[in-house]
Design an enzyme around this catalytic site. Structure first.
Site, short mmCIF file in Angstrom:
data_model
loop_
_atom_site.label_atom_id
_atom_site.label_comp_id
_atom_site.label_asym_id
_atom_site.label_seq_id
_atom_site.Cartn_x
_atom_site.Cartn_y
_atom_site.Cartn_z
N ASP A 209 4.52 -5.96 -2.21
CA ASP A 209 4.20 -4.53 -2.27
C ASP A 209 5.51 -3.79 -2.53
O ASP A 209 6.41 -3.81 -1.70
CB ASP A 209 3.59 -4.08 -0.95
CG ASP A 209 3.03 -2.67 -1.05
OD1 ASP A 209 3.72 -1.80 -1.61
OD2 ASP A 209 1.91 -2.44 -0.57
N GLU B 66 2.65 -5.29 -6.69
CA GLU B 66 1.87 -4.07 -6.39
C GLU B 66 2.74 -2.82 -6.43
O GLU B 66 3.85 -2.82 -5.90
CB GLU B 66 1.25 -4.24 -5.00
CG GLU B 66 0.53 -2.99 -4.51
CD GLU B 66 -0.29 -3.26 -3.27
OE1 GLU B 66 -0.92 -4.33 -3.17
OE2 GLU B 66 -0.29 -2.39 -2.38
N GLU C 133 -2.87 3.02 -4.90
CA GLU C 133 -3.09 3.58 -3.55
C GLU C 133 -2.65 5.03 -3.47
O GLU C 133 -3.14 5.77 -2.63
CB GLU C 133 -2.43 2.72 -2.47
CG GLU C 133 -0.93 2.83 -2.40
CD GLU C 133 -0.33 1.87 -1.38
OE1 GLU C 133 -0.42 0.66 -1.59
OE2 GLU C 133 0.23 2.35 -0.39
N ASP D 266 -7.27 4.37 -2.03
CA ASP D 266 -7.43 4.51 -0.58
C ASP D 266 -8.55 5.53 -0.39
O ASP D 266 -8.43 6.69 -0.83
CB ASP D 266 -6.12 5.01 0.04
CG ASP D 266 -6.20 5.05 1.57
OD1 ASP D 266 -5.32 4.46 2.21
OD2 ASP D 266 -7.14 5.68 2.09
N HIS E 216 -7.08 0.23 -0.71
CA HIS E 216 -5.92 0.19 0.16
C HIS E 216 -6.37 0.48 1.61
O HIS E 216 -7.03 1.48 1.87
CB HIS E 216 -4.92 1.25 -0.29
CG HIS E 216 -3.79 1.46 0.67
ND1 HIS E 216 -3.65 2.60 1.41
CD2 HIS E 216 -2.75 0.67 1.00
CE1 HIS E 216 -2.56 2.51 2.16
NE2 HIS E 216 -1.99 1.35 1.93
N GLU F 268 -8.37 -5.50 2.09
CA GLU F 268 -7.04 -5.54 2.70
C GLU F 268 -7.15 -5.30 4.20
O GLU F 268 -7.92 -4.45 4.64
CB GLU F 268 -6.14 -4.46 2.09
CG GLU F 268 -4.79 -4.38 2.80
CD GLU F 268 -3.84 -3.32 2.26
OE1 GLU F 268 -4.28 -2.40 1.54
OE2 GLU F 268 -2.64 -3.43 2.56
C1 LIG Z 1 3.72 -2.17 3.35
C2 LIG Z 1 3.75 -1.03 2.39
O1 LIG Z 1 5.05 -0.61 2.19
C3 LIG Z 1 2.91 0.16 2.85
O2 LIG Z 1 3.36 0.59 4.11
C4 LIG Z 1 1.45 -0.18 2.93
C5 LIG Z 1 0.91 -0.47 1.56
O3 LIG Z 1 1.40 -0.02 0.56
C6 LIG Z 1 -0.25 -1.34 1.44
O4 LIG Z 1 -0.85 -1.69 2.44
O5 LIG Z 1 -0.60 -1.66 0.31
MG LIG Z 2 0.56 -0.97 -1.27
#
Ligand SMILES: C[C@H](O)[C@H](O)CC(=O)C(=O)O
Ligand SMILES: [Mg+2]
Length: 394
Positions: free
Chosen positions: A214, A240, A268, A291, A318, A338
């Protein structure tokens, strides 16, 4: 049976976890060093809270109907969202039939176009929309997935996002997505460190477990291409959110430049059918990741998902816990989901919106049976121990 009307809309805010899942205590993996668009400033590189990732807090929208039924939902929008709900959006809801969700969505979106379209305004509209779906489900005594046409599978399968894909594998998840730590500002040495971390994780999980990066909008096209090419040796399944959300052209190039078989995913921080139309028309990615608490809610996600289906794209939302699960359960083009690991060390499964919701279901062995989603609405309750404030009234 007469359809109730909306009697009152109330907006609350609360701090500490909840829908603003980045608002965690010090030392949590989610606030460790993670590459971001702010990493080029050394003073904002080591934690995301340093540049204000947790400033918003959670917004709780509660909608009460004329027969006493109450629906609610949570999203990330805090005080700004509470202002928008109470002082602007409530007028489009109060007095309306609770079934007229499409009409209310259209009025909220069009009335805020002059200052909205994306970001915190659409987060707020999403929160209201989710509360409307919860209300409808509470009134009809049916889970939201039933209102959406019913489930197309008996259980959901999850990958985990967190710092420890190796532990996620032991917990039964189908894959692990880890945050990229080093940004382009850290040059070739940072790139080597990123790849070394992936190599280390691959050696721990074996060949078949999905591993993903990510990148949280932090890269440029050249760096993302080099990362993808280097990561091919370690079987990276997808890269991602490699680029800023507005760089549709960069994503289209990246998708052409990554090694064959590696997926480019994003979305997202994208919103509405028009934003996702752009991603798909320009062939920016393989999987879109709206999301549901930020893209416009369930009402908009239905449209985004139908468009994606026509483009042959999967929709893997997301995070968003129950708000996603009820949707994912009903779509053929959402074959898995997810789960965000919110335990500080990513070493156990805890409810994503902890501590804000009660009865929030979590996967066991990386799976969630649909029977865990058979309560009315989204099937969750507000935790009375959380300290809600109502900063504005109307
Ligand atoms: C982990 C990522 O930086 C963020 O906090 C969450 C995310 O982008 C995701 O779950 O996809
Ligand atoms: Mg992400």
């Amino acid at each position: 049976m007469a359809v109730p009307t909306i009697k009152q809309v109330r907006a609350y805010t609360v701090r500490g976890g909840g829908a603003d899942y980045h608002d965690q205590g010090d030392g949590h993996w989610i606030d460790g060093q993670i590459a971001t668009p702010m990493s080029k400033y050394p003073q904002y590189r080591m934690t995301r809270k340093s540049f204000g990732l947790n400033v918003l807090g959670s917004l709780v929208v509660e909608i009460e109907a004329s027969d006493g039924t109450v629906g609610f939902a949570v999203t990330t929008a805090g005080d700004i969202g509470a202002f928008i709900v109470e002082r602007h959006l409530a007028r489009f809801l109060e007095g309306q039939k609770i079934t007229d969700i499409e009409l209310m969505w259209d009025q909220m979106f069009n009335a805020t176009l002059y200052y909205g379209r994306k970001g915190v305004v659409v987060n707020t509209i999403s929160g209201v929309d989710l509360a409307l779906w919860d209300l409808l489900g509470q009134w009809r005594k049916e889970p939201v997935h039933a209102l959406l046409g019913g489930p197309v599978r008996d259980e959901l399968q999850f990958y985990a996002t967190g710092a420890r894909p190796d532990l996620a594998q032991q917990m039964g998840f189908i894959g692990g997505k880890m945050p990229l730590r080093h940004s382009p500002a850290e040059g070739d040495e940072g790139l080597r460190k990123n790849l070394a971390e992936l190599a280390e994780m691959r050696s721990r999980v074996g060949d078949d477990f999905w591993l993903m990066f990510d990148c949280w909008m932090s890269l440029d096209l050249n760096y993302a291409t080099k990362l993808a090419q280097g990561a091919q040796a370690y079987g990276l399944k997808w890269i991602e959110e490699a680029l800023p959300p507005d760089d549709y052209w960069g994503y289209a190039d990246l998708k052409r430049q990554v090694p064959t078989g590696m997926l480019v995913n994003t979305g997202e921080h994208e919103a509405t059918r028009w934003g996702f139309r752009m991603l798909m028309e320009m062939d920016c990615c393989d999987i879109i990741q709206p999301d549901v608490g930020w893209c416009g809610g369930i009402t908009e996600l239905i449209k985004i998902s139908a468009l994606a289906d026509a483009y042959g794209k999967q929709v893997i939302p997301h995070g968003s816990s129950v708000y996603s699960y009820h949707f994912v359960a009903t779509r053929h083009n959402s074959p898995f989901a997810e789960f965000l690991m919110m335990a500080p060390e990513a070493d156990r499964v805890v409810p994503m919106f902890n501590p804000l919701l009660l009865d929030e279901p979590v996967p066991a062995q990386g799976r969630l049976s649909l029977s865990a989603l058979d309560q009315p609405g989204f099937g969750v309750r507000l935790n009375p121990d959380c300290d809600l404030a109502r900063p504005y009234t109307h």
